[in-house]
Design a protein around this motif. Sequence first.
Motif, PDB file in Angstrom:
ATOM      1  N   LEU A 186      55.998  28.229  34.963  1.00 46.19           N
ATOM      2  CA  LEU A 186      56.039  29.164  33.775  1.00 46.19           C
ATOM      3  C   LEU A 186      56.094  28.708  32.699  1.00 46.19           C
ATOM      4  CD1 LEU A 186      56.411  32.309  33.235  1.00 46.19           C
ATOM      5  CD2 LEU A 186      58.978  31.838  33.284  1.00 46.19           C
ATOM      6  N   ALA A 187      56.567  27.433  32.609  1.00 43.23           N
ATOM      7  CA  ALA A 187      56.623  26.790  31.462  1.00 43.23           C
ATOM      8  C   ALA A 187      55.226  26.398  30.686  1.00 43.23           C
ATOM      9  CB  ALA A 187      57.461  25.655  31.196  1.00 43.23           C
ATOM     10  N   THR A 188      54.434  25.731  31.792  1.00 39.00           N
ATOM     11  CA  THR A 188      53.110  25.295  31.620  1.00 39.00           C
ATOM     12  C   THR A 188      52.311  26.518  31.286  1.00 39.00           C
ATOM     13  OG1 THR A 188      53.367  23.244  33.299  1.00 39.00           O
ATOM     14  CG2 THR A 188      51.118  24.112  32.788  1.00 39.00           C
ATOM     15  N   ALA A 189      52.435  27.464  31.929  1.00 33.61           N
ATOM     16  CA  ALA A 189      51.488  28.756  31.704  1.00 33.61           C
ATOM     17  C   ALA A 189      51.787  29.462  30.284  1.00 33.61           C
ATOM     18  CB  ALA A 189      51.852  29.891  32.805  1.00 33.61           C
ATOM     19  N   ARG A 190      53.057  29.297  29.880  1.00 28.08           N
ATOM     20  CA  ARG A 190      53.462  29.568  28.594  1.00 28.08           C
ATOM     21  C   ARG A 190      52.754  28.734  27.439  1.00 28.08           C
ATOM     22  NH1 ARG A 190      59.734  31.602  27.839  1.00 28.08           N
ATOM     23  NH2 ARG A 190      58.889  32.332  25.887  1.00 28.08           N
ATOM     24  N   THR A 191      52.615  27.609  27.544  1.00 25.27           N
ATOM     25  CA  THR A 191      52.199  26.496  26.827  1.00 25.27           C
ATOM     26  C   THR A 191      50.845  26.581  26.554  1.00 25.27           C
ATOM     27  OG1 THR A 191      54.004  24.748  27.456  1.00 25.27           O
ATOM     28  CG2 THR A 191      51.819  24.119  26.302  1.00 25.27           C
ATOM     29  N   THR A 192      50.193  26.812  27.812  1.00 24.46           N
ATOM     30  CA  THR A 192      48.619  27.132  27.641  1.00 24.46           C
ATOM     31  C   THR A 192      48.220  28.394  26.982  1.00 24.46           C
ATOM     32  OG1 THR A 192      48.427  27.673  29.880  1.00 24.46           O
ATOM     33  CG2 THR A 192      48.535  25.643  29.595  1.00 24.46           C
ATOM     34  N   GLY A 193      49.293  29.405  27.058  1.00 26.39           N
ATOM     35  CA  GLY A 193      48.741  30.860  26.732  1.00 26.39           C
ATOM     36  C   GLY A 193      48.605  31.635  27.625  1.00 26.39           C
ATOM     37  N   ALA A 194      48.513  31.479  28.887  1.00 22.90           N
ATOM     38  CA  ALA A 194      47.907  32.062  30.375  1.00 22.90           C
ATOM     39  C   ALA A 194      49.055  33.263  30.447  1.00 22.90           C
ATOM     40  CB  ALA A 194      47.909  31.209  31.282  1.00 22.90           C
ATOM     41  N   VAL A 195      50.309  33.352  29.853  1.00 17.16           N
ATOM     42  CA  VAL A 195      51.085  34.185  29.873  1.00 17.16           C
ATOM     43  C   VAL A 195      51.874  34.647  28.634  1.00 17.16           C
ATOM     44  CG1 VAL A 195      51.633  33.706  32.473  1.00 17.16           C
ATOM     45  CG2 VAL A 195      53.179  33.005  30.756  1.00 17.16           C
ATOM     46  N   VAL A 196      52.363  35.696  28.654  1.00 18.54           N
ATOM     47  CA  VAL A 196      53.341  36.244  27.489  1.00 18.54           C
ATOM     48  C   VAL A 196      54.508  36.871  28.171  1.00 18.54           C
ATOM     49  CG1 VAL A 196      53.419  37.643  25.547  1.00 18.54           C
ATOM     50  CG2 VAL A 196      51.339  36.660  25.909  1.00 18.54           C
ATOM     51  N   VAL A 197      55.608  36.131  27.672  1.00 19.19           N
ATOM     52  CA  VAL A 197      57.003  36.622  28.508  1.00 19.19           C
ATOM     53  C   VAL A 197      57.667  37.122  27.232  1.00 19.19           C
ATOM     54  CG1 VAL A 197      59.041  35.721  29.285  1.00 19.19           C
ATOM     55  CG2 VAL A 197      56.888  34.633  30.004  1.00 19.19           C
ATOM     56  N   SER A 198      58.525  38.387  27.568  1.00 19.01           N
ATOM     57  CA  SER A 198      59.541  38.947  26.754  1.00 19.01           C
ATOM     58  C   SER A 198      60.946  39.147  27.264  1.00 19.01           C
ATOM     59  CB  SER A 198      58.886  40.153  26.465  1.00 19.01           C
ATOM     60  OG  SER A 198      58.642  41.191  27.538  1.00 19.01           O
ATOM     61  N   GLY A 199      61.872  39.311  26.802  1.00 22.07           N
ATOM     62  CA  GLY A 199      63.159  39.715  27.280  1.00 22.07           C
ATOM     63  C   GLY A 199      63.478  38.536  27.971  1.00 22.07           C
ATOM     64  N   ASP A 200      64.481  38.518  29.033  1.00 26.19           N
ATOM     65  CA  ASP A 200      65.191  37.563  29.577  1.00 26.19           C
ATOM     66  C   ASP A 200      64.566  36.431  30.468  1.00 26.19           C
ATOM     67  OD1 ASP A 200      67.307  36.168  31.034  1.00 26.19           O
ATOM     68  OD2 ASP A 200      68.691  37.718  31.445  1.00 26.19           O
ATOM     69  N   ASP A 201      64.423  35.473  29.693  1.00 23.61           N
ATOM     70  CA  ASP A 201      63.603  34.175  30.483  1.00 23.61           C
ATOM     71  C   ASP A 201      64.177  33.768  32.119  1.00 23.61           C
ATOM     72  OD1 ASP A 201      61.963  34.249  28.307  1.00 23.61           O
ATOM     73  OD2 ASP A 201      61.889  31.818  28.129  1.00 23.61           O
ATOM     74  N   ALA A 202      65.497  33.708  31.932  1.00 27.92           N
ATOM     75  CA  ALA A 202      66.265  33.342  33.050  1.00 27.92           C
ATOM     76  C   ALA A 202      65.800  34.427  34.373  1.00 27.92           C
ATOM     77  CB  ALA A 202      67.765  33.036  32.904  1.00 27.92           C
ATOM     78  N   ALA A 203      66.269  35.772  34.044  1.00 24.65           N
ATOM     79  CA  ALA A 203      65.871  36.716  34.672  1.00 24.65           C
ATOM     80  C   ALA A 203      64.455  36.488  35.515  1.00 24.65           C
ATOM     81  CB  ALA A 203      66.362  38.038  34.311  1.00 24.65           C
ATOM     82  N   LEU A 204      63.425  36.282  34.602  1.00 28.11           N
ATOM     83  CA  LEU A 204      62.006  36.359  34.906  1.00 28.11           C
ATOM     84  C   LEU A 204      61.696  34.870  35.769  1.00 28.11           C
ATOM     85  CD1 LEU A 204      59.035  37.542  35.027  1.00 28.11           C
ATOM     86  CD2 LEU A 204      58.885  36.121  32.949  1.00 28.11           C
TER      87      LEU A 204
END
Length: 223
Positions: A186-204
Motif C-alpha cells: 500500500l505504501a508503494t502504491a500511494r507513493t506512485t499515485g496508483a491509489v488514493v487513501v482516505s480515513g483510517d490507514d490502519a483499518a485499510l
Amino acid sequence: MPTSRTYGDACAIARALDVVGERWALLVVRELLLGPQRFSDLRRALPGVSSNMLTDRLRELESHGVVRQRRLPPPAASTVYDLTASGRELEPIVLALGGWGLRVPLPPAPVHLSATSVLLFLRGSRHPSPQAPPATYRFELDNRVWTVRTRDGQVHVEAGEPADPDAGLRTDPSTLNSLLDGSISLATARTTGAVVVSGDDAALRRLLETRAGDRRSGARVGA
C-alpha cells in the motif's frame, strides 16, 4: 439473435450447459454476483463482448430464469439486471471454476480485469479476526463505488455508497489485485499515485493484509 442450441444430452451437466454454456454467459453471471448492474455497467466490465452479443446472452439467461430485469426506484429510475434465486445458486459453481482456473496461464497482454472480479478475490481471500470490531470501507474502482464491510470474520461486498466508512480506497482493479496478492505494498502504491487513501490507514491495511490461508475465490489473477 439468442440461440436455442442444445447438446441433446439427457445428462444434467449437459442440460446445465444448454443454459449457461454459451460464450459470455457465465461471465455475465459473475458480474452480477455482487448485485444488480445496468447494461452499460456490464458492457464496461466485459469490453470484449459486443452490445448485440451481450443483449442476446441477457435475453437467453432471462428466458431460462437465471437473470431478471427490474426498474430501480427514483432517483435512479434506471433498468438493471439482477440474478434470480436460481441464478444465485450458480455462485459456488462460478467461484469453484475460478479456483480451478488459477492453474491456467494468463492470456497474452493486454488483459482486462473487472472490478467485480477483483472484489470477489477480496471477499474470498481476506479473513478478518472474528474478534475484530466491524469496519466499513468505501472502494472506488473504474468510477463505480462499492461498500465493503467486515464483521464476524467475514467480508461482505455490495455496490453503492457506504453510510459512514472508516476508510476509503480509490484505484483501478489491477492495482487492487496487486495489493491483494502482495506484489505491491500500500505504501508503494500511494507513493506512485496508483491509489488514493482516505480515513483510517490502519483499518485499510488490516483489510488488505489479512490473508485467509489457502482459501481462494474464483477471481484471483495474480500468482
